[in-house]
Design a protein around this motif. Structure first.
Motif, mmCIF file in Angstrom:
data_model
loop_
_atom_site.group_PDB
_atom_site.id
_atom_site.type_symbol
_atom_site.label_atom_id
_atom_site.label_comp_id
_atom_site.label_asym_id
_atom_site.label_seq_id
_atom_site.Cartn_x
_atom_site.Cartn_y
_atom_site.Cartn_z
ATOM 1 N N SER A 132 42.491 45.804 37.953
ATOM 2 C CA SER A 132 42.963 44.452 37.653
ATOM 3 C C SER A 132 44.444 44.457 37.301
ATOM 4 C CB SER A 132 42.141 43.847 36.518
ATOM 5 O OG SER A 132 40.798 43.654 36.928
ATOM 6 N N ALA B 271 46.430 44.780 40.424
ATOM 7 C CA ALA B 271 46.554 43.513 41.149
ATOM 8 C C ALA B 271 47.673 42.665 40.554
ATOM 9 C CB ALA B 271 45.229 42.759 41.121
ATOM 10 N N ARG B 272 47.769 42.645 39.237
ATOM 11 C CA ARG B 272 48.844 41.888 38.594
ATOM 12 C C ARG B 272 50.204 42.491 38.909
ATOM 13 N NH1 ARG B 272 44.784 41.932 34.513
ATOM 14 N NH2 ARG B 272 45.819 43.624 33.343
ATOM 15 N N GLY C 260 34.636 43.529 42.630
ATOM 16 C CA GLY C 260 35.433 42.375 42.222
ATOM 17 C C GLY C 260 36.906 42.705 42.025
ATOM 18 N N PRO C 261 37.239 43.667 41.161
ATOM 19 C CA PRO C 261 38.655 43.993 40.976
ATOM 20 C C PRO C 261 39.308 44.596 42.209
ATOM 21 C CG PRO C 261 37.257 45.473 39.683
ATOM 22 C CD PRO C 261 36.389 44.373 40.187
ATOM 23 N N THR D 160 38.604 43.683 45.277
ATOM 24 C CA THR D 160 38.877 42.514 46.114
ATOM 25 C C THR D 160 40.117 41.773 45.625
ATOM 26 O OG1 THR D 160 36.546 42.277 46.726
ATOM 27 C CG2 THR D 160 37.932 40.322 46.922
ATOM 28 N N ASP D 161 40.270 41.661 44.322
ATOM 29 C CA ASP D 161 41.458 41.006 43.763
ATOM 30 C C ASP D 161 42.729 41.750 44.173
ATOM 31 O OD1 ASP D 161 39.847 39.133 42.551
ATOM 32 O OD2 ASP D 161 39.910 40.083 40.575
ATOM 33 N N GLY E 4 43.808 41.191 47.721
ATOM 34 C CA GLY E 4 44.383 39.890 47.987
ATOM 35 C C GLY E 4 45.899 39.879 48.026
ATOM 36 N N ASN E 5 46.528 40.979 47.647
ATOM 37 C CA ASN E 5 47.982 41.106 47.693
ATOM 38 C C ASN E 5 48.386 41.795 48.993
ATOM 39 O OD1 ASN E 5 49.013 40.350 44.774
ATOM 40 N ND2 ASN E 5 47.129 41.536 44.523
ATOM 41 N N GLU F 293 37.821 43.485 53.095
ATOM 42 C CA GLU F 293 38.855 42.958 52.212
ATOM 43 C C GLU F 293 40.276 43.300 52.667
ATOM 44 O OE1 GLU F 293 38.027 40.815 50.163
ATOM 45 O OE2 GLU F 293 35.869 41.175 50.104
#
Length: 285
Positions: free
Chosen positions: A153, A156-157, A189-190, A192-193, A196-197, A230
């Motif tokens: 996570s 991702a940030r 879940g994380p 996939t996040d 997304g980048n 993904e």
């Protein structure tokens, strides 16, 4: 695969006496020995792999870069080096500049820190780390993410905060493949996040060791399927993680396993195209 140059985007070389203390773990006795370019070349020939990226091996010392870049300069198969540096070091730009002055420095393609060794899942949120990531981007290099599932996570940030940086996720973020559906649930879940980048690519590497002894293709398949869904083939690449893979499988078995669970239309990108683009590799040198 249509005659494409086959690229292994992730392997290691080391000599334990030079400071690879992590190899002192009794469970790693099978790989606690020297692995050299000569042995690598034998493995590549056997697995019909043409070019490779040599990744830092957990020594966590800047002196390793000179050795590895020298290997690359002398070994045609090694077309890129991902060197270790402390991403939080305020002198990171100078360290990178120093690497580029070394023999073989033109083959530096990325930087990696051992983020997985940081206890804080939010380590990549730190201001000094973000500055370091921006420094890597400004140098035109990729940054390899060797991280745990609980750090995905924050990754991702970081990817969203430094969109100009090419980030490469090693080993799919180390999901607990040995835990089956539970491992898949905690990771998906994380993962996939992060996917997304658009500035993030992912290595299909390290899976056999996360699955453990007695692994099967069917254990790997759900994780590869998620990665393909993904990221798409154009942001995925093959990595053997040799010689770490030897704890669970031979070099050749790792390549065969990925071919067994990866849709054939994805092969050209995963086994070469993505790595060449992401790292800017001169695969025909």
């Amino acid at each position: 695969m249509g005659g494409r140059v086959i690229v292994d985007a992730h392997h290691h070389l080391w000599r334990p006496e030079r400071g690879y203390t992590w190899l002192n773990d009794p469970a790693l006795a099978g790989i606690r020995r020297a692995f050299t370019p000569d042995e690598l070349r034998v493995e590549l020939a056997g697995a019909k792999v043409d070019r490779t990226v040599l990744v830092e091996g957990g020594r966590c010392h800047v002196d390793e870069a000179a050795e590895f870049l020298g290997y690359a300069a002398d070994t045609a198969e090694i077309v890129g080096v991902v060197a270790w540096a402390d991403v939080a070091d305020p002198e990171l730009a100078a360290t990178i500049a120093g690497f580029r002055r070394l023999r073989g420095g033109e083959l530096l393609v990325g930087i990696r820190s051992q983020v997985q060794g940081e206890a804080d899942p939010a380590y990549l949120d730190r201001a000094d780390v973000r500055r370091g990531l921006a420094t890597v981007a400004a140098a035109g290099l990729a940054f390899d993410l060797v991280i745990r599932v609980d750090q995905l996570s924050a990754a991702a940030r970081a990817a969203a905060a430094v969109p100009e940086l090419r980030l490469v996720l090693d080993h799919l973020g180390k999901p607990r493949i040995d835990e089956g559906t539970a491992g898949l649930r905690d990771w998906r879940g994380p993962f996939t996040d992060l996917a997304g980048n658009a500035n993030v690519t992912c290595k299909l590497s390290g899976m056999v060791t996360e699955a453990g002894p007695g692994w099967t293709h069917e254990q790997l398949r759900p994780f590869v399927d998620v990665a393909v869904t993904e990221f798409g083939a154009g942001r995925l690449m093959f990595g053997s993680d040799w010689p770490v893979c030897l704890l669970a499988a031979s070099y050749g078995d790792v390549r065969i396993a990925l071919e067994q669970v990866l849709p054939p239309p994805a092969w050209d990108e995963v086994f070469g195209g993505t790595a060449a683009r992401t790292y800017g590799l001169a695969v025909d040198r």
